[in-house]
Design an enzyme around this catalytic site. Structure first.
Site, PDB file in Angstrom:
ATOM      1  N   SER A  60       0.821  -1.218   0.000  1.00  0.00           N
ATOM      2  CA  SER A  60       0.000   0.000   0.000  1.00  0.00           C
ATOM      3  C   SER A  60       0.855   1.269   0.000  1.00  0.00           C
ATOM      4  O   SER A  60       0.499   2.259  -0.638  1.00  0.00           O
ATOM      5  CB  SER A  60      -0.935  -0.010   1.208  1.00  0.00           C
ATOM      6  N   THR A  61       1.997   1.253   0.650  1.00  0.00           N
ATOM      7  CA  THR A  61       2.840   2.458   0.659  1.00  0.00           C
ATOM      8  C   THR A  61       3.498   2.642  -0.706  1.00  0.00           C
ATOM      9  O   THR A  61       3.494   3.729  -1.282  1.00  0.00           O
ATOM     10  CB  THR A  61       3.913   2.383   1.769  1.00  0.00           C
ATOM     11  N   GLY A  77       8.083  -0.504   0.216  1.00  0.00           N
ATOM     12  CA  GLY A  77       7.686  -0.463   1.626  1.00  0.00           C
ATOM     13  C   GLY A  77       8.399  -1.532   2.415  1.00  0.00           C
ATOM     14  O   GLY A  77       9.273  -2.240   1.891  1.00  0.00           O
ATOM     15  N   ASP A 117       7.749  -4.240   6.181  1.00  0.00           N
ATOM     16  CA  ASP A 117       6.875  -4.624   7.302  1.00  0.00           C
ATOM     17  C   ASP A 117       7.527  -4.300   8.641  1.00  0.00           C
ATOM     18  O   ASP A 117       6.855  -3.969   9.604  1.00  0.00           O
ATOM     19  CB  ASP A 117       6.580  -6.124   7.237  1.00  0.00           C
ATOM     20  N   LYS A 143      10.309  -8.001   5.048  1.00  0.00           N
ATOM     21  CA  LYS A 143       9.383  -7.655   3.969  1.00  0.00           C
ATOM     22  C   LYS A 143       8.666  -8.909   3.520  1.00  0.00           C
ATOM     23  O   LYS A 143       9.057 -10.016   3.881  1.00  0.00           O
ATOM     24  CB  LYS A 143      10.157  -7.067   2.773  1.00  0.00           C
ATOM     25  N   GLY A 144       7.621  -8.741   2.705  1.00  0.00           N
ATOM     26  CA  GLY A 144       6.973  -9.887   2.099  1.00  0.00           C
ATOM     27  C   GLY A 144       5.587 -10.205   2.587  1.00  0.00           C
ATOM     28  O   GLY A 144       4.977 -11.162   2.135  1.00  0.00           O
ATOM     29  N   GLY A 186       3.157  -8.770   1.751  1.00  0.00           N
ATOM     30  CA  GLY A 186       2.304  -8.622   0.557  1.00  0.00           C
ATOM     31  C   GLY A 186       2.528  -9.761  -0.428  1.00  0.00           C
ATOM     32  O   GLY A 186       1.957  -9.776  -1.507  1.00  0.00           O
ATOM     33  N   GLU A 241      10.700  -8.675  -5.225  1.00  0.00           N
ATOM     34  CA  GLU A 241      11.196  -7.465  -4.546  1.00  0.00           C
ATOM     35  C   GLU A 241      12.681  -7.607  -4.266  1.00  0.00           C
ATOM     36  O   GLU A 241      13.491  -6.737  -4.564  1.00  0.00           O
ATOM     37  CB  GLU A 241      10.457  -7.244  -3.226  1.00  0.00           C
ATOM     38  N   LYS A 286       6.111   0.734  11.608  1.00  0.00           N
ATOM     39  CA  LYS A 286       6.965  -0.372  11.123  1.00  0.00           C
ATOM     40  C   LYS A 286       8.284  -0.475  11.915  1.00  0.00           C
ATOM     41  O   LYS A 286       9.034  -1.426  11.739  1.00  0.00           O
ATOM     42  CB  LYS A 286       7.276  -0.180   9.638  1.00  0.00           C
TER      43      LYS A 286
END
Ligand code: DER
Length: 234
Positions: A30-31, A86, A88, A98-99, A101, A107, A125
């Site tokens: 989303s970011t 972005g 997490d 990350k991940g 999403g 990525e 975060k």
């Protein structure tokens, strides 16, 4: 400021790093979606020209294409000028989880190929230690004998206290990544002691494709919080 407004604030700041003529890694989540939208706007207005976008997921590819952002792939652009994405979790050394999403493989490939990797996040975060959010730390695994790898991953972190779950989609079926793999999400009770060692051990398992520990990769992190936007650089 709502969390979305903070994300937008961080995204706006990140786009300051984008110069005409750049080959850009386009993040997922989303970011990152606010970053892609902003880049589309700047291309439309002519403030930015000659940008090539390398998307980190099918859904970012679709968003970028709908905005008219010229797209390409790593095969044709093995070196990128800048990637923006972005995260997490962000720890004090700018190491990331990350991940969540589901896009961690593409990525990590795109961000590892980028000269600079700028992370955009709201202050929720920030963690003192990776795994500290007690939210998912994803591991992308092949579908073949995924349970065998789920059990091995759980055993790897057993003494520290961990839950391991196969990620499911809304229909309750196994979530399938853009790369036709599954995701095992690890939930840590305590922050990971040695993220470098953990990353190496996870990657060593046959059938593990990639994990969500992005270590020594971010060159700057833009954090939007109640007190404004802060840039932490390596
Ligand atoms: O899945 C991902 O790696 C995303 O970038 C995630 O880490 C951040 O997503 P968000 O901006 O929607 O919180």
């Amino acid at each position: 400021l709502t969390q979305d407004e903070l994300k937008k604030l961080a995204a706006g700041k990140a786009v300051d790093y984008v110069k005409s003529g750049m080959v850009l890694g386009l993040g997922t989540g989303s970011t990152a979606a606010f970053v892609v939208a902003k880049i589309g706007e700047l291309l439309q207005s002519g403030q930015l020209t000659d940008i090539v976008g390398i998307p980190t997921s099918k859904r970012t590819e679709e968003q970028a294409r709908s905005l008219g952002i010229p797209l390409s792939v790593l095969d044709d652009h093995p070196r990128l000028d800048l990637a923006i994405d972005g995260a997490d979790e962000v720890d004090p050394d700018l190491n990331l989880v990350k991940g969540r999403g589901g896009a961690l493989l593409r990525e990590k490939m795109v961000e590892a190929a980028s000269e600079k990797f700028v992370v955009v996040a709201d202050e929720t975060k920030l963690v003192t230690g990776l795994g500290g959010s007690k939210l998912a730390m994803p591991v992308e695994v092949v579908q073949f004998c995924w349970k065998y790898n789920l059990v091995r991953l759980k055993e790897l972190f057993n003494e520290g206290g961990v839950e391991a779950k196969l990620r499911l989609n809304e229909a309750g079926k196994p979530y399938v990544t853009d790369n036709s793999n599954y995701i095992v999400d690890l939930y840590f009770e305590n922050p990971i002691q040695d993220a470098y060692a953990a990353g190496k051990e996870i990657s060593a398992f046959e059938g593990v494709v990639e994990h969500g520990l992005f270590l020594d990769m971010a060159t700057a992190v833009i954090i939007a919080g109640k007190s404004g936007v802060e840039v932490k650089a390596k």
